[in-house]
Design an enzyme around this catalytic site. Sequence first.
Site, PDB file in Angstrom:
ATOM      1  CD  GLN A  72      -2.865  -0.965   2.208  1.00 35.68           C
ATOM      2  OE1 GLN A  72      -4.250  -1.549   1.747  1.00 35.68           O
ATOM      3  NE2 GLN A  72      -2.752  -0.398   3.265  1.00 35.68           N
TER       4      GLN A  72
ATOM      5  CG  HIS B 203      -6.592   0.509   4.095  1.00 37.79           C
ATOM      6  ND1 HIS B 203      -5.625  -0.256   4.334  1.00 37.79           N
ATOM      7  CD2 HIS B 203      -7.476   0.222   4.901  1.00 37.79           C
ATOM      8  CE1 HIS B 203      -6.076  -1.074   5.845  1.00 37.79           C
ATOM      9  NE2 HIS B 203      -7.414  -0.515   5.833  1.00 37.79           N
TER      10      HIS B 203
END
Length: 386
Positions: free
Chosen positions: A314, A333
Site C-alpha cells: 500500500q 484503504h
Amino acid sequence: MAKILCVLYDDPSTGYPKSYARDEIPAITRYPGGQTAPTPKAIDFTPGELLGSVSGELGLRSFLESQGHTLVVTSDKDGDGSILDRELPDTDVVISQPFWPAYLTAERIAKAPNLKLAITAGIGSDHVDLDAAIEHGVTVAEVTYCNSISVAEHVVMMILGLVRNYIPSYQVVVNGGWNIADCVQRSYDLEGMHVGTVAAGRIGTAVLRRLAPFDVNLHYTDRHRLPESVERELNLTFHTSAAEMVPHCDVVTINAPLHPETEGLFGEKLLATMKRGSYLINTARAKIADRDAVVKALESGQLAGYAGDVWYPQPAPADHPWRTMPNHGMTPHISGSSLSAQARYAAGTREILESWLAGTPIRDEYLIVDGGRLAGTGAHSYSTRM
C-alpha cells in the site's frame, strides 16, 4: 526531548480542505462492550477535520512542540532514500496509519537504535515486524476499537454493493444509459443468503449485528468462541475453521488480523471449496487472500464478486491486477479512515503519546507489544514466529 516521525497519506489533490460537507460529527464516548473512546488530556483539532493527511498532522504539532519535542511529518515512505529512511536512525517514535503504512521491517528497526515506540493511528499493526519489535524492545501500540464500527459499516456496504450489482448500475446512469437488463442480470437479494465471517472480534461481531436485520443466516469462525448468549441472540452457527465454514456460505467476510496463521489463507485450495458464485469481502489485510488466486476465481466465475479496501503493498501499484479484475468493488484503504474515525484515532494517538512521554502506563487494550512480548490486545489477537 523526543523525536516523533509521523507518516501520513498525502493531502487531497485539490488541496487541504477549507470547509467540509458537514458542520459536526456525532460524539462517540463509549464503544459496544463498555470500552471508553480515547480520553487524552486535550485535543488541538476540531472533530470532523481531515486529520489523517500530511497537513492534518493528526492534530499533534502544537501539543508536541509546546513541550520541546520534534515532529516530522511526511508521506514519503518507500523507495531508496525515502524521508522515512533518512529520518529513522535518530527517531524515538514512529506513527503511521494502516491506510498508508510505514513498513517497519526488521531491517528498518535494526537501523533505528533510538526507536522505542511504534504507534498505529488506527487498528492493525502487521506493518510492524512484531518479532523484531520484541527483539529490540520496541513498544507497539494501536488505538484499539477506534474505527472498528467504521470498518463494519464499510463491510455491509460492500456486501450490498456486490450482491445488488450497485457499482455497474450506477455507472450505467453516469454513462447516460437506461438498460435495466444490463443492471439486473447480476443482481440478487441478500435476504435468505448464508453469510459468514472469518473472525468475530470487534469488527466481525459488529458486522454480524448489522446483518442480522437482513434476515440472513449467520455463520462465524474464530479462535475464541463467542458467548452462548450472543450466539443465541444473533442465531449464529459456529464453525471450528474457515475451511469448515466457507462451503456453507454465499458471502464470506474476512475480519481477522494478519499473522502467520492467516497469511495466504484464501488461496486456490480454499477458494475452490466455496459455493460457485459466492462473494468474498476483505477489509482485513490483503495478504490473507492470495492475489492471483482471487483473480482466477473471478475470471472463472467461482467467485461472483470480490470487494475490499486492503492491498499489498500500500499504495498499490498502477498495474496491480485487482484494479482490473472482473466483478470487483475495490476501494483504496479507506474503510477505517472516515472523518468520524479520524477524530477518534487522532485523539487515541495523543492519549498514547501523553502516557509514554509522562512515563505512565499505556492503556492495556492499546498494547500490541510491550516489555519484549505480545501484550494487551496483541496477546489476544496476534501470533509471532518466535
